[in-house]
Each structure stands twice: as C-alpha cells, then as structure tokens.
Motif scaffolding. Structure first.
Motif, PDB file in Angstrom:
ATOM      1  N   MET A 178       0.874  -1.193   0.000  1.00 10.62           N
ATOM      2  CA  MET A 178       0.000   0.000   0.000  1.00 10.62           C
ATOM      3  C   MET A 178       0.897   1.225   0.000  1.00 10.62           C
ATOM      4  SD  MET A 178      -2.911  -1.421   2.556  1.00 10.62           S
ATOM      5  CE  MET A 178      -1.804  -2.272   3.641  1.00 10.62           C
ATOM      6  N   LYS A 179       1.440   1.513  -1.200  1.00  6.84           N
ATOM      7  CA  LYS A 179       2.518   2.498  -1.311  1.00  6.84           C
ATOM      8  C   LYS A 179       2.027   3.901  -0.974  1.00  6.84           C
ATOM      9  CE  LYS A 179       4.877  -0.027  -5.048  1.00  6.84           C
ATOM     10  NZ  LYS A 179       5.310  -1.124  -4.247  1.00  6.84           N
ATOM     11  N   ILE A 180       0.772   4.181  -1.250  1.00 10.85           N
ATOM     12  CA  ILE A 180       0.289   5.543  -1.014  1.00 10.85           C
ATOM     13  C   ILE A 180      -0.195   5.709   0.424  1.00 10.85           C
ATOM     14  CG2 ILE A 180      -1.467   7.226  -1.681  1.00 10.85           C
ATOM     15  CD1 ILE A 180      -0.828   6.692  -4.474  1.00 10.85           C
ATOM     16  N   THR A 181      -1.051   4.794   0.893  1.00 13.87           N
ATOM     17  CA  THR A 181      -1.600   4.962   2.245  1.00 13.87           C
ATOM     18  C   THR A 181      -0.540   4.672   3.309  1.00 13.87           C
ATOM     19  OG1 THR A 181      -2.543   2.747   1.947  1.00 13.87           O
ATOM     20  CG2 THR A 181      -4.049   4.629   1.754  1.00 13.87           C
ATOM     21  N   SER A 375       1.606  22.590  -6.625  1.00 13.25           N
ATOM     22  CA  SER A 375       0.569  22.824  -7.617  1.00 13.25           C
ATOM     23  C   SER A 375      -0.280  21.563  -7.739  1.00 13.25           C
ATOM     24  CB  SER A 375       1.198  23.175  -8.959  1.00 13.25           C
ATOM     25  OG  SER A 375       1.869  22.039  -9.455  1.00 13.25           O
ATOM     26  N   GLU A 376      -1.537  21.769  -8.006  1.00 13.09           N
ATOM     27  CA  GLU A 376      -2.489  20.657  -7.919  1.00 13.09           C
ATOM     28  C   GLU A 376      -3.256  20.594  -9.237  1.00 13.09           C
ATOM     29  OE1 GLU A 376      -4.595  20.691  -4.154  1.00 13.09           O
ATOM     30  OE2 GLU A 376      -6.403  20.138  -5.218  1.00 13.09           O
ATOM     31  N   ALA A 377      -3.252  19.417  -9.887  1.00 15.26           N
ATOM     32  CA  ALA A 377      -3.981  19.318 -11.157  1.00 15.26           C
ATOM     33  C   ALA A 377      -4.745  18.002 -11.211  1.00 15.26           C
ATOM     34  CB  ALA A 377      -2.999  19.394 -12.319  1.00 15.26           C
ATOM     35  N   ILE A 378      -5.928  18.045 -11.857  1.00 19.19           N
ATOM     36  CA  ILE A 378      -6.648  16.802 -12.150  1.00 19.19           C
ATOM     37  C   ILE A 378      -6.163  16.351 -13.528  1.00 19.19           C
ATOM     38  CG2 ILE A 378      -8.906  15.750 -12.563  1.00 19.19           C
ATOM     39  CD1 ILE A 378     -10.121  18.035 -10.852  1.00 19.19           C
ATOM     40  N   VAL A 379      -5.634  15.121 -13.592  1.00 16.43           N
ATOM     41  CA  VAL A 379      -5.071  14.666 -14.875  1.00 16.43           C
ATOM     42  C   VAL A 379      -5.828  13.460 -15.443  1.00 16.43           C
ATOM     43  CG1 VAL A 379      -2.773  15.603 -14.444  1.00 16.43           C
ATOM     44  CG2 VAL A 379      -3.331  13.287 -13.659  1.00 16.43           C
ATOM     45  N   GLY A 380      -6.889  13.043 -14.760  1.00 19.87           N
ATOM     46  CA  GLY A 380      -7.658  11.910 -15.263  1.00 19.87           C
ATOM     47  C   GLY A 380      -8.642  11.411 -14.224  1.00 19.87           C
ATOM     48  N   SER A 464     -18.551   3.909  -9.184  1.00 19.65           N
ATOM     49  CA  SER A 464     -17.936   5.015  -8.443  1.00 19.65           C
ATOM     50  C   SER A 464     -16.791   5.612  -9.253  1.00 19.65           C
ATOM     51  CB  SER A 464     -17.494   4.555  -7.051  1.00 19.65           C
ATOM     52  OG  SER A 464     -16.176   4.193  -7.004  1.00 19.65           O
ATOM     53  N   VAL A 465     -16.363   6.780  -8.847  1.00 18.19           N
ATOM     54  CA  VAL A 465     -15.332   7.511  -9.605  1.00 18.19           C
ATOM     55  C   VAL A 465     -14.284   8.045  -8.642  1.00 18.19           C
ATOM     56  CG1 VAL A 465     -14.888   9.510 -11.103  1.00 18.19           C
ATOM     57  CG2 VAL A 465     -17.043   8.282 -11.294  1.00 18.19           C
ATOM     58  N   GLU A 466     -13.034   7.983  -9.045  1.00 15.81           N
ATOM     59  CA  GLU A 466     -11.951   8.646  -8.287  1.00 15.81           C
ATOM     60  C   GLU A 466     -11.194   9.568  -9.230  1.00 15.81           C
ATOM     61  OE1 GLU A 466     -11.262   8.716  -5.160  1.00 15.81           O
ATOM     62  OE2 GLU A 466     -12.546   7.039  -4.535  1.00 15.81           O
ATOM     63  N   LEU A 467     -10.962  10.784  -8.792  1.00 16.74           N
ATOM     64  CA  LEU A 467     -10.146  11.704  -9.589  1.00 16.74           C
ATOM     65  C   LEU A 467      -8.681  11.294  -9.515  1.00 16.74           C
ATOM     66  CD1 LEU A 467     -11.646  15.143  -8.469  1.00 16.74           C
ATOM     67  CD2 LEU A 467     -12.268  13.757 -10.456  1.00 16.74           C
ATOM     68  N   LEU A 468      -7.957  11.476 -10.601  1.00 19.48           N
ATOM     69  CA  LEU A 468      -6.505  11.262 -10.585  1.00 19.48           C
ATOM     70  C   LEU A 468      -5.847  12.628 -10.474  1.00 19.48           C
ATOM     71  CD1 LEU A 468      -6.080   8.604 -13.430  1.00 19.48           C
ATOM     72  CD2 LEU A 468      -6.478   8.234 -11.000  1.00 19.48           C
ATOM     73  N   HIS A 469      -5.115  12.822  -9.377  1.00 19.24           N
ATOM     74  CA  HIS A 469      -4.468  14.120  -9.129  1.00 19.24           C
ATOM     75  C   HIS A 469      -2.979  14.030  -9.391  1.00 19.24           C
ATOM     76  CE1 HIS A 469      -8.064  14.961  -6.496  1.00 19.24           C
ATOM     77  NE2 HIS A 469      -7.943  16.096  -7.147  1.00 19.24           N
ATOM     78  N   GLY A 472       2.406  18.804  -8.062  1.00 18.98           N
ATOM     79  CA  GLY A 472       3.724  19.093  -8.652  1.00 18.98           C
ATOM     80  C   GLY A 472       3.967  18.069  -9.757  1.00 18.98           C
ATOM     81  N   ASP A 473       5.122  17.371  -9.692  1.00 18.95           N
ATOM     82  CA  ASP A 473       5.372  16.356 -10.726  1.00 18.95           C
ATOM     83  C   ASP A 473       5.092  14.950 -10.197  1.00 18.95           C
ATOM     84  OD1 ASP A 473       7.407  16.146  -8.963  1.00 18.95           O
ATOM     85  OD2 ASP A 473       9.028  16.533 -10.389  1.00 18.95           O
ATOM     86  N   GLN A 474       4.388  14.875  -9.086  1.00 18.22           N
ATOM     87  CA  GLN A 474       4.174  13.582  -8.429  1.00 18.22           C
ATOM     88  C   GLN A 474       2.753  13.073  -8.678  1.00 18.22           C
ATOM     89  OE1 GLN A 474       4.714  14.088  -4.221  1.00 18.22           O
ATOM     90  NE2 GLN A 474       4.422  11.915  -3.806  1.00 18.22           N
ATOM     91  N   LYS A 475       2.641  11.840  -9.158  1.00 20.75           N
ATOM     92  CA  LYS A 475       1.311  11.252  -9.351  1.00 20.75           C
ATOM     93  C   LYS A 475       0.720  10.909  -7.984  1.00 20.75           C
ATOM     94  CE  LYS A 475       1.754   8.809 -13.845  1.00 20.75           C
ATOM     95  NZ  LYS A 475       2.031   9.975 -14.603  1.00 20.75           N
ATOM     96  N   ALA A 476      -0.525  11.308  -7.738  1.00 15.68           N
ATOM     97  CA  ALA A 476      -1.148  11.054  -6.435  1.00 15.68           C
ATOM     98  C   ALA A 476      -2.089   9.854  -6.509  1.00 15.68           C
ATOM     99  CB  ALA A 476      -1.888  12.314  -5.980  1.00 15.68           C
ATOM    100  N   TYR A 477      -1.683   8.836  -7.259  1.00 17.75           N
ATOM    101  CA  TYR A 477      -2.493   7.616  -7.364  1.00 17.75           C
ATOM    102  C   TYR A 477      -1.570   6.450  -7.683  1.00 17.75           C
ATOM    103  CZ  TYR A 477      -2.163   9.312 -12.211  1.00 17.75           C
ATOM    104  OH  TYR A 477      -1.707   9.797 -13.402  1.00 17.75           O
TER     105      TYR A 477
END
Ligand code: NAI
Length: 483
Positions: A178-181, A375-380, A464-469, A472-477
């Motif tokens: 569980m690399k993210i949590t 910086s925060e972006a929705i990428v998918g 259900s849906v999850e946003l991909l954030h 900066g240059d780091q994927k948050a998923y």
C-alpha cells in the motif's frame, strides 16, 4: 479531580468495582461521576450507546475510565467503543505489554523479558467503516490514512518514547504493497523522527514484525502502527505476556482520553466474580500517571506485581494446582500488599509532579489541515464500472466514450491489469476499474470528468469515480499491478 466512569457490560461492573475499591483503599484523590454507556443504553433506544448526559459529562471532564462494552449484534449500530474513540479524537492508542513475574509465559520461562509499547493509530484506516457493495459480488472498504491524523499519532509516539528513554522506536507498516496509504504513514514517521535525533528510529514490514515479535520480542521497545495492523499486532503482544487479562489500553487525545482494558465483556464468565481485573487495573494505573498521580500508581503497581509474584491468581492464568482467587479476593490481596515491593520489576515513583490540567473547552471542530503547498492538477479519472464482458469488449465501449479530452490508459480487475495487456488466466469479477487520463497529460476540470462519467454511463453502469491528481510532478495515485 473528577473523572467519568462507565462500568461497562458483561464482566465490566465486576472488574470496575474491584479496581475502584483498590483505588479507594489507596486513597487515590479522584472523584467518580458514573455515566450511562453500553449495551443497555443501546437497548433504551440511544443509537450511539450513550445518553446525552453521559456525552456532556465526558466532554466536560476530559477523562473516561471505562469497562468493556458490548455492541448489540444485527441492529445496524456501530461499536460504542470505536464510536467513543473516534468521536473524541483519541488519536493514539497506547498499549503497554510487560512481563509480570508470576504470570508464566514461554518467554518468562526462557528468561526473556518483554517490555513493548504499541502505539496504534486510533481513528483512521479501515475503521472509518466506510463500506459499499459496488455490485452484488463486489464489496469495497475505503481506507483513510491522512497526513494531519498520522502526524498527531507520530508526535505523541515520539514524545512518549523520548520521555521514557526508549532504546528504539519502530514503525510497522505494509508500504511495500500500500505504497500511497502506508507510504504516507511511513513518511510522517520519518518526518517526526528528524525532531528526535537521539532516538533510534527504523521501520519494519508488518509481517516481518510479527515473525520477529514471536522470536525476539526483547529487540523491540516502542512500535507505532496504523489502526488495523496495530489492533492485530497488539493482540499478538498480549499473547506474549500472558493473554488479554494483562493488556491495558490508553486512548489519548488532546481534549479527552479514555482508559480501558483491551479485552471485551467476556460473556462466558460474566456475573460469576471470576474475571481477572489486572488489565483494567493496569489501564487505571496508566490513567493515574496521565493525571500526575505517580506515587499512587507506583504503590498499587508494586502491590499488584508482588501479589502476582506470590502466586495469587484468577482462574485464567497461573498454577492450576493452586486454587484460583475470585475477582474480589484478588483485589483484596492487592490491597493487603500495599507498601510491598516485588522481587522483579518493581516500579519507582518517577513522576514530575506536574498537576494535571484538563484542556480548555472548545466550541468548534478543530480543522486539521497540513500546509504543504504544491501545484495541484486533475489529470484523469478512474471509473469503477459494472461489466461482465471480456476486457477487450469493455475497452471498445470505453474508447467510444473517451471523447476529445481523454485517452483510455488501462483496465484492471481486482487491481490486476487486464487491458491493453494481461493474461487470460486472470480470473475476472463483474467490476472493472477503467483509467482515463487527459490526452496531452494536461490539466482537466471536474466538469470534464462529469461529462466523461455521463458518456460512459450510457454504455455501462458506473459504480464510483476517483479523480486522478498530480501534486507538482508527483502522481497522487497508484499504478495498477503490471502497468
Ligand atoms: P473477550 O475479550 O470478551 O473474551 C475472549 C476470551 O477471553 C473469553 O474466553 C473470555 O472469558 C476471556 N477473557 C477476557 N477478559 C478476561 C478477563 N478479564 N478475565 C478472564 N478472562 C477474560 O472477547 P469476545 O468474546 O470476542 O467479545 C465479547 C464482547 O466484548 C463482544 O460484544 C465485543 O464486541 C466486546 N468487546 C468490547 C471491547 C471493549 O469494550 N473495548 C473490546 C473487545 C470486545
């Protein structure tokens, strides 16, 4: 000083009576305000297991000493124990497991002393109880690990470890999977570790931790874990020192703290006056230390240890060839032994005598928000869809719905990639995750995701849906296995 006391269900009233009698015999300067919590309060129609008056008293006094409580089965109500810990943000669950001379275990017989403190995160993880059936075959539990919540427990664990001159503080986790949590949990551990350079801080994967705890428990001192892993590992540690009868627990928060035994209501022995009050007594002693009553705590703990050492035992442990004391007799023996020191493990009065100051009342929820700014972006988006067709057929539908802004990246089933590549030997269930990312890697609007949701929903059911954030240059998923 006044504290709130809830006797609990099952063996709760018997062991609470025994412990309060020991406190009174030692003239512990506490007053007790009895509050209504537990199964019988659920039965009276209070859906959270406590009366409004009990809630008010506990919030006002800031300290709750509680017996075990039963959660009624099959009524759709949540555990009062978990509700209390979460409602009042008792973020750190401290459980101390120490060898007690007279309580025989494999390790005591081998001369290996155990003194392990587990600090379990107490609010988050799967204990949010946020669960849904996505299809009739597929259940999903949301697992929350938050930065501010984890920082609270890490700060407590390091401060406590530092005060007790711990030789080591370890973080147990499963961040390899569980690399993210768990990755975030571990990141917070090492962030706080920087403020305590004198403490040896390391981390260990939880399965390895379990193996090492049962082979070399003496190598560990303070171990901090996420909620569910902490729950399991602390019961393991209870087994190392003689079982649940010796496992105390302190739920520490900034405003309210709750002291209770780890064990439950033991319905099989309730009402017989045979339960072992040691775990509740040890929890009560942790409470006395929490409020600065160190001398009383030391006298009572030495009397308890002396009593155990001299062979007095309740039915759940000790020499089966000597008669077991009942709960009342066990408490009497402790009271008679006030002032005596055990041969092994005597504790000294080591308080700083700082009088306890309850936290000031608050009238708004504290908002825990970290100040990291990237910086925060929705990428998918990941769409979880119900579908019992082959991956290639689902991919064709999804490509039809992708539109001008999105490209279909992967499809996975139970976390394993099945499109564009995969193996036909991967078994499927009727729920897929479909990942769409923006065509040029650029930033998207929420409205774009809603439009995509709508297009896909005309072709398959979206569960259900999850946003991909991207921060900066780091994927948050996470990436799907095999991606
Ligand atoms: P339990 O801890 O009540 O009992 C497990 C076994 O340990 C039983 O054989 C029992 O007799 C024994 N045992 C437990 N405490 C003992 C003591 N002080 N002295 C001697 N023997 C002792 O666990 P169980 O049976 O799974 O749960 C019973 C109820 O307790 C359930 O309704 C559960 O929800 C509740 N519970 C409440 C907790 C709390 O209030 N913090 C924690 C765990 C369970």
């Amino acid at each position: 000083m006044k504290i709130a006391v809830a006797k609990g269900d099952g063996i709760g009233p018997e062991i609470m009576q025994a412990v309060l009698r020991i406190f009174e015999a030692n003239q512990v300067p506490l007053q007790y305000e009895m509050v209504e919590m537990g199964k019988w309060v659920f039965d009276k129609g209070f859906n959270n297991g406590m009366t409004p008056a009990a809630k008010q008293t506990i919030e006002q006094l800031g300290l709750l000493f509680k017996g075990p409580m039963e959660t009624p089965k099959g009524k759709g109500v949540k555990s009062i124990n978990v509700t209390a810990r979460k409602t009042w943000n008792t973020y750190a669950n401290k459980r101390v497991f120490t060898s007690l001379h007279g309580v025989d275990t494999v390790f005591s017989k081998a001369g290996i002393p155990i003194n392990i403190t587990i600090v379990r995160e107490n609010i988050e993880d799967t204990y949010g109880g946020i669960e849904h059936m996505l299809t009739q075959d597929v259940a999903l539990c949301r697992r929350f690990i938050t930065r501010p919540g984890t920082m609270q427990v890490m700060r407590y664990a390091f401060e406590m470890a530092s005060k007790k001159n711990a030789k080591r503080i370890s973080c147990g986790h499963k961040a390899n999977i569980m690399k993210i949590t768990d990755g975030l949990f571990l990141e917070c551990f090492y962030e706080v570790a920087k403020e305590y350079p004198h403490l040896k801080a390391d981390d260990i994967i939880v399965d390895d931790l379990c193996m090492k705890l049962v082979t070399r428990p003496d190598l560990f001192d303070v171990v901090v874990l996420p909620n569910l892993q902490g729950d399991i590992v602390s019961d393991l540690c209870a087994g190392l020192v003689g079982g649940l009868g010796f496992a105390p627990s302190a739920n520490i928060g900034d405003h309210i703290s709750i002291f209770e035994a780890v064990h439950g209501t033991a319905p099989d022995i309730a009402g017989k006056n045979v339960a072992n009050p040691t775990a509740l007594l040890l929890s009560g002693l942790a409470m006395l230390r929490h409020v600065g009553l160190y001398q009383h705590a030391a006298t009572i703990e030495n009397a308890l240890r002396y009593t155990l050492e001299s062979g007095v035992h309740t039915g759940d442990f000790g020499d089966k060839n000597t008669p077991a004391a009942n709960t009342t007799e066990f408490a009497d023996a402790i009271i008679e032994n006030f002032g005596k020191r055990p041969k092994q493990g005597a504790v000294d009065y080591t308080g700083n005598n700082k009088p306890y100051q309850p936290a000031a009342a608050i009238d708004q929820h504290p908002m825990l928000e970290s100040t990291l700014q990237k910086s925060e972006a929705i990428v998918g988006a990941d769409l979880f869809v119900q579908c019992n067709q082959q991956p290639s057929a689902l991919a064709a539908l999804c490509q039809q719905a992708a539109g001008d802004l999105f490209k279909l990246i992967i499809i996975s089933n139970r976390g394993t990639q099945v499109w564009p590549t995969g193996s036909v030997y991967t078994n499927l269930v009727n729920q897929y995750r479909v990942r769409f990312e923006s065509i040029d890697g650029g930033s998207l609007q929420q409205a774009d995701i809603i439009a995509l949701y709508e297009r896909v929903s005309h072709l398959v059911k979206v569960c259900s849906v999850e946003l991909l954030h991207q921060w900066g240059d780091q994927k948050a998923y996470s990436l799907a296995q095999g991606q």
